[in-house]
Scaffold this active site. Structure first.
Site, PDB file in Angstrom:
ATOM      1  N   GLY A  10       0.853  -1.202   0.000  1.00 31.58           N
ATOM      2  CA  GLY A  10       0.000   0.000   0.000  1.00 31.58           C
ATOM      3  C   GLY A  10       0.871   1.228   0.000  1.00 31.58           C
ATOM      4  O   GLY A  10       0.544   2.266   0.588  1.00 31.58           O
ATOM      5  N   GLY A  13      -0.147   4.877  -0.629  1.00 32.46           N
ATOM      6  CA  GLY A  13      -1.123   5.507   0.257  1.00 32.46           C
ATOM      7  C   GLY A  13      -0.456   6.553   1.135  1.00 32.46           C
ATOM      8  O   GLY A  13       0.737   6.842   1.004  1.00 32.46           O
ATOM      9  N   ASP A  35       2.292  -1.650  -4.606  1.00 34.27           N
ATOM     10  CA  ASP A  35       0.971  -0.988  -4.610  1.00 34.27           C
ATOM     11  C   ASP A  35       0.216  -1.404  -5.876  1.00 34.27           C
ATOM     12  O   ASP A  35       0.825  -1.644  -6.916  1.00 34.27           O
ATOM     13  CB  ASP A  35       1.115   0.544  -4.563  1.00 34.27           C
ATOM     14  CG  ASP A  35      -0.151   1.215  -4.025  1.00 34.27           C
ATOM     15  OD1 ASP A  35      -0.111   1.731  -2.887  1.00 34.27           O
ATOM     16  OD2 ASP A  35      -1.191   1.214  -4.734  1.00 34.27           O
ATOM     17  N   ILE A  36      -1.097  -1.418  -5.765  1.00 35.05           N
ATOM     18  CA  ILE A  36      -1.950  -1.765  -6.900  1.00 35.05           C
ATOM     19  C   ILE A  36      -1.973  -0.616  -7.921  1.00 35.05           C
ATOM     20  O   ILE A  36      -2.224  -0.819  -9.096  1.00 35.05           O
ATOM     21  CB  ILE A  36      -3.377  -2.115  -6.384  1.00 35.05           C
ATOM     22  CG1 ILE A  36      -4.269  -2.694  -7.468  1.00 35.05           C
ATOM     23  CG2 ILE A  36      -4.083  -0.943  -5.752  1.00 35.05           C
ATOM     24  CD1 ILE A  36      -4.377  -4.162  -7.405  1.00 35.05           C
ATOM     25  N   TYR A 153     -14.420  -2.606   7.604  1.00 34.82           N
ATOM     26  CA  TYR A 153     -13.017  -2.223   7.820  1.00 34.82           C
ATOM     27  C   TYR A 153     -12.598  -2.442   9.284  1.00 34.82           C
ATOM     28  O   TYR A 153     -11.553  -3.021   9.575  1.00 34.82           O
ATOM     29  CB  TYR A 153     -12.885  -0.754   7.413  1.00 34.82           C
ATOM     30  CG  TYR A 153     -11.600  -0.049   7.750  1.00 34.82           C
ATOM     31  CD1 TYR A 153     -10.431  -0.282   7.027  1.00 34.82           C
ATOM     32  CD2 TYR A 153     -11.568   0.905   8.770  1.00 34.82           C
ATOM     33  CE1 TYR A 153      -9.269   0.411   7.319  1.00 34.82           C
ATOM     34  CE2 TYR A 153     -10.404   1.599   9.060  1.00 34.82           C
ATOM     35  CZ  TYR A 153      -9.255   1.352   8.334  1.00 34.82           C
ATOM     36  OH  TYR A 153      -8.109   2.050   8.626  1.00 34.82           O
ATOM     37  N   ILE A 194      -5.727  10.575  10.763  1.00 36.40           N
ATOM     38  CA  ILE A 194      -4.388  11.110  10.456  1.00 36.40           C
ATOM     39  C   ILE A 194      -4.562  12.284   9.503  1.00 36.40           C
ATOM     40  O   ILE A 194      -5.308  12.191   8.526  1.00 36.40           O
ATOM     41  CB  ILE A 194      -3.489  10.035   9.796  1.00 36.40           C
ATOM     42  CG1 ILE A 194      -3.360   8.807  10.698  1.00 36.40           C
ATOM     43  CG2 ILE A 194      -2.107  10.616   9.481  1.00 36.40           C
ATOM     44  CD1 ILE A 194      -2.539   7.666  10.107  1.00 36.40           C
TER      45      ILE A 194
END
Ligand code: SER
Length: 349
Positions: A10, A13, A35-36, A153, A194
């Protein structure tokens, strides 16, 4: 040339940006970034990028065969609002993706006969407080309280915390010689919201905080999707990165648990709007409540107790609410958007 290697999934991100910048500057580790999506231009020179999914087992096998990781920071996942749009897909990415990572980490550690430290960002979404009244009364929530998440999630985060504990302590309880050497050293932080000056989140429910800041800095009006009194704990990105690094470096003997709360300041949406307006008095901020997203943040704690992180591995916020804006967020976003409008002018001239 750094001799140690770190895997960051990820990587494109928000936390990925922060971690890649940290390790690139620190120079101690070669960075393998997965990462995708394509990696940001600002990060390409700082890491070896592999485009792919945490669901692609053949790719993961290849990556773990090619590199010897000291640390795995498994950040890939679908956030709370995004997850509710397609819960089964979120489960697949968040749970199956994490199990894949835990399993390939375990196999690599077994092959090398060397433990690998596995860092997992969990979330305040792992909590679920039934009513607003209880949320107000509850005050600072400790790691053991209200573990009844209401989003896919949150359920996924809580479950993966348990899987980490299982992989570290009990994996294949009946396997012969399983106790010969530890395979995975699993460590996790339940992050609050965040706020980063460098990136804007997508698909989260604490996104209204960063969205207010970035919209005001770009001179755009912002319609906040939660009530003004909605209160959540937050950290800013440099603190989130500090925390992950500090926890990863802590001696195992100092740690009394595997999952820790951290927080820096707890504020309402209207307090964030007020602070934003100190710097951007013209900012236009209105409120148009999304009942589904409101329900999600109402179930999350208004504050968390991070005593254990402080005493076990020395977590300490770097900023107060006011100094986070004055010393980090405002200088960085003002610079960022002034630069990009300058760039636009230069490009078009
Ligand atoms: N920031 C996350 C979200 O809003 C919570 O960890 O989904």
């Amino acid at each position: 040339m750094p001799s140690k290697t770190v895997l960051i999934t990820g990587a494109n991100g928000e936390i990925g940006h922060g971690l890649i910048n940290f390790f690139a500057q620190d120079g101690s580790h070669k960075i393998i970034a997965l990462d995708i999506h394509d990696i940001d231009d600002t990060l390409t020179d700082k890491c070896s990028f592999i485009k792919g999914s945490v669901l692609d087992e053949a790719l993961l096998e290849h990556i773990f065969e090619k590199y010897s990781f000291e640390y795995v920071f498994h950040l890939a996942g679908i956030l709370s609002t995004g997850g509710e749009k397609n819960p089964l897909f979120a489960h697949q990415v968040n749970v199956t993706g994490s199990l894949n990572l835990l399993n390939f980490t375990r196999l690599a550690a077994k092959k090398r006969e060397e433990k690998i430290t596995f860092l997992f960002p969990s979330s305040i979404a792992a909590y679920g407080i039934p009513t607003l009244e209880q949320k107000k009364k509850a005050g600072k929530i400790s790691e053991e309280q209200y573990l009844f998440p209401i989003t896919m999630y949150g359920c996924n985060k809580l479950y993966i915390e348990h899987m980490g504990r299982y992989f570290e302590a009990f994996y294949g309880l009946l396997e012969p010689h399983r106790d010969t050497y530890p395979l995975i050293d699993f460590r996790s932080i339940r992050f609050p919201g965040i706020i980063s000056a460098e990136t804007i989140p997508t698909g989260g429910t604490s996104d209204y905080g960063p969205e207010m800041v970035h919209s005001a800095a770009q001179g755009k009006s912002y319609s906040c999707f939660v009530r003004q009194d909605t209160t959540l704990p937050f950290v800013v990105m440099p603190e989130a990165v500090d925390a992950l690094i500090k926890l990863s470096e802590a001696k195992k003997s100092q740690l009394t648990r595997q999952v820790y709360n951290i927080t820096s300041f707890s504020v309402s949406a209207s307090q964030i709007a007020g602070e934003v307006k100190k710097y951007f008095p013209q900012a236009s901020i209105s409120y148009s409540i999304d009942p589904n997203r409101q329900k999600i943040v109402d179930s999350w704690p208004g504050d968390v107790d991070d005593t254990k992180a402080r005493s076990d591995w020395g977590w300490k916020p770097r900023y107060s609410f006011e100094s986070a804006f004055a010393e980090y967020l405002m200088p960085a976003v003002i610079e960022r958007y002034r630069c990009s409008s300058l760039k636009k002018c230069q490009n078009s001239s």
